[in-house]
Design a protein around this motif. Sequence first.
Motif, PDB file in Angstrom:
ATOM      1  N   ILE A  81      -5.664 -40.122  -8.545  1.00 23.24           N
ATOM      2  CA  ILE A  81      -6.510 -40.637  -7.303  1.00 23.24           C
ATOM      3  C   ILE A  81      -7.729 -41.204  -8.019  1.00 23.24           C
ATOM      4  O   ILE A  81      -8.061 -40.916  -9.138  1.00 23.24           O
ATOM      5  N   GLY A  82      -8.402 -42.082  -7.160  1.00 21.16           N
ATOM      6  CA  GLY A  82      -9.696 -42.567  -7.519  1.00 21.16           C
ATOM      7  C   GLY A  82      -9.523 -43.637  -8.686  1.00 21.16           C
ATOM      8  O   GLY A  82      -8.422 -44.340  -8.888  1.00 21.16           O
ATOM      9  N   GLY A  83     -10.144 -43.260  -9.743  1.00 22.15           N
ATOM     10  CA  GLY A  83     -10.153 -44.165 -10.777  1.00 22.15           C
ATOM     11  C   GLY A  83      -9.049 -44.003 -11.928  1.00 22.15           C
ATOM     12  O   GLY A  83      -8.758 -44.721 -12.631  1.00 22.15           O
ATOM     13  N   SER A  84      -8.384 -42.929 -11.506  1.00 26.57           N
ATOM     14  CA  SER A  84      -7.081 -42.557 -12.144  1.00 26.57           C
ATOM     15  C   SER A  84      -5.844 -43.029 -11.445  1.00 26.57           C
ATOM     16  O   SER A  84      -4.833 -42.881 -12.060  1.00 26.57           O
ATOM     17  N   SER A 141      -4.998 -37.596 -14.835  1.00 24.73           N
ATOM     18  CA  SER A 141      -6.192 -36.799 -14.371  1.00 24.73           C
ATOM     19  C   SER A 141      -7.377 -36.756 -15.640  1.00 24.73           C
ATOM     20  O   SER A 141      -6.916 -35.945 -16.600  1.00 24.73           O
ATOM     21  N   LYS A 142      -8.374 -37.345 -15.566  1.00 28.32           N
ATOM     22  CA  LYS A 142      -9.392 -37.009 -16.721  1.00 28.32           C
ATOM     23  C   LYS A 142      -9.876 -35.625 -16.556  1.00 28.32           C
ATOM     24  O   LYS A 142      -9.869 -34.870 -17.757  1.00 28.32           O
ATOM     25  N   SER A 143     -10.328 -35.142 -15.506  1.00 26.94           N
ATOM     26  CA  SER A 143     -10.913 -33.683 -15.543  1.00 26.94           C
ATOM     27  C   SER A 143      -9.575 -32.788 -15.636  1.00 26.94           C
ATOM     28  O   SER A 143      -9.717 -31.454 -16.009  1.00 26.94           O
ATOM     29  N   GLY A 144      -8.283 -33.336 -15.253  1.00 27.62           N
ATOM     30  CA  GLY A 144      -7.338 -32.571 -15.296  1.00 27.62           C
ATOM     31  C   GLY A 144      -7.200 -31.154 -14.314  1.00 27.62           C
ATOM     32  O   GLY A 144      -6.268 -30.360 -14.204  1.00 27.62           O
ATOM     33  N   THR A 146      -7.964 -32.108 -10.738  1.00 29.01           N
ATOM     34  CA  THR A 146      -8.404 -32.505  -9.285  1.00 29.01           C
ATOM     35  C   THR A 146      -7.267 -32.073  -8.340  1.00 29.01           C
ATOM     36  O   THR A 146      -6.167 -32.056  -8.905  1.00 29.01           O
ATOM     37  N   GLY A 204     -13.662 -42.378 -14.899  1.00 28.86           N
ATOM     38  CA  GLY A 204     -12.444 -42.919 -14.091  1.00 28.86           C
ATOM     39  C   GLY A 204     -12.497 -44.130 -13.664  1.00 28.86           C
ATOM     40  O   GLY A 204     -11.556 -45.006 -13.976  1.00 28.86           O
ATOM     41  N   ARG A 205     -13.341 -44.600 -13.009  1.00 26.94           N
ATOM     42  CA  ARG A 205     -13.542 -45.826 -12.198  1.00 26.94           C
ATOM     43  C   ARG A 205     -13.840 -47.204 -13.301  1.00 26.94           C
ATOM     44  O   ARG A 205     -13.504 -48.352 -12.990  1.00 26.94           O
ATOM     45  N   GLN A 285     -14.002 -48.864  -4.789  1.00 29.89           N
ATOM     46  CA  GLN A 285     -14.300 -47.424  -5.458  1.00 29.89           C
ATOM     47  C   GLN A 285     -15.289 -47.668  -6.579  1.00 29.89           C
ATOM     48  O   GLN A 285     -16.226 -46.684  -6.767  1.00 29.89           O
ATOM     49  N   GLU A 289     -18.674 -45.751  -5.600  1.00 32.83           N
ATOM     50  CA  GLU A 289     -19.146 -44.379  -6.234  1.00 32.83           C
ATOM     51  C   GLU A 289     -20.278 -44.518  -7.282  1.00 32.83           C
ATOM     52  O   GLU A 289     -20.797 -43.698  -7.770  1.00 32.83           O
ATOM     53  N   GLN A 417     -21.227 -39.256 -10.242  1.00 37.93           N
ATOM     54  CA  GLN A 417     -20.511 -39.131  -8.825  1.00 37.93           C
ATOM     55  C   GLN A 417     -20.813 -37.812  -8.389  1.00 37.93           C
ATOM     56  O   GLN A 417     -20.029 -37.168  -7.785  1.00 37.93           O
TER      57      GLN A 417
END
Length: 435
Positions: A81-84, A141-144, A146, A204-205, A285, A289, A417
């Motif tokens: 999602i988003g930047g990912s 997913s960067k954060s892993g 989301t 991400g973005r 985005q 953001e 963000q």
Amino acid sequence: MVTTRFITEGAHSFLPQDLFIAEKESINNAYNQLVTKQGAGNDFLGWLSLPEEISTDDISKINCVASRLQAQSEVVVVIGIGGSYLGARAVIEALQSHFRMLEANADCPLVLFAGNNISEDYLYDLQKVLDKKEYSLIVISKSGTTTEPAIAFRIFKEHCEKKYGKEGAKKRIVAITDRARGALKKSADSEGYDTFVIPDDVGGRYSVLTPVGLLPIAVAGYDIQLLIKGARDMREALLTQTHIDNNPAMQYALIRNYLYNNGKRVEMMVTYEPRLYYFIEWYKQLFGESEGKENKGIFPAGATFSTDLHSLGQYIQEGERLLFETVISVENANHTLPIPFDEQNIDGLNYLQQKKIHEINLTAEIGTRIAHIDGGVPNLRIAIPNISEVTLGELIYFFEFSCALGGYLLNINPFNQPGVEAYKRNMFKLLGKPE
Ligand code: PA5
């Protein structure tokens, strides 16, 4: 040599003649903060050097995994999602046929996207498709952690394991995530998936030129080296031209900022090519953001003309005067299609018969530009010779660089963000998520 041109004529009547001189100090400060890495969020500037730093080995590894996914899949689902996900989608949709969905026997798998919403019907529909297709998954997913991609991944991982067995699924799942942190990293390690790392210093973005964008783009059959070349050319231009007169990103950032401070609170990013629809989603985005914080920031909107001239066109021409337009102007189509001659000419279109359809589209662009400027809408143009990997690479780097400068001109941190956490907090509380 960059092929992208930034053209400001359509905004001149809205700008003071000496803008570049009067605001020299502020734009130079923003530029210096960025290139000397002294500004807010300077631990997220890895994207600045990505086009230079990506190695032949990195590209080979991406292409090698892409080839494997291509060989075993009719469909590859990119979960993020988003930047990912938006960067990959922007490039793939810009390069592929509008009707790629209907092309049977294409050389490369169809890339579909999931995890960018929480719609049960969307996930159900996709699962029905995957029942009948050979497929692979790229989960990003960067954060892993989301929620949207995590739900989608749980569903399609189970589906994949049921369809191909645990061992088979391992060869069909690729994870792109943080080097060390997060649930996705843990799960990728414990299952033994192929994994790519999102660098710590790339948010991400700003991550389309990392495996986040490059792997899905390579899977779809596009040349990631050309994309990187375009970005590298633009990087060189923006870093070597340190004077605003020769630096299009400085000009764009400064003009946007001036228009914003003088009542033009909304930027309408416009394309006349429907293929760029998702590129504009990516732009929205990136800028939304990055800039929208501390009760400041231009609202990034988007439109596809001439389609939207028959809907939003009325508002743009005569509604509240809060808009300026930036047009991504594509100078040449990649294909030609003649307009047939018709003896009877009942539709009266024979006068167009000698013209190329793209020429008519460009004429619509000129006519619209004149009308909108007359109606009080400043018009900026970013012209590219055609849509290709190289020009998209140039545009990506141009927008990223301009966006960072725009953030510094607003005196905010363009790389965090904090605001996106608010909806999550409420949702988790309402769902009763354990602490
Ligand atoms: O630009 C950003 O940082 C965000 O849009 C993220 O890319 C998005 O929220 C997804 O985050 P993650 O990759 O951690 O799942």
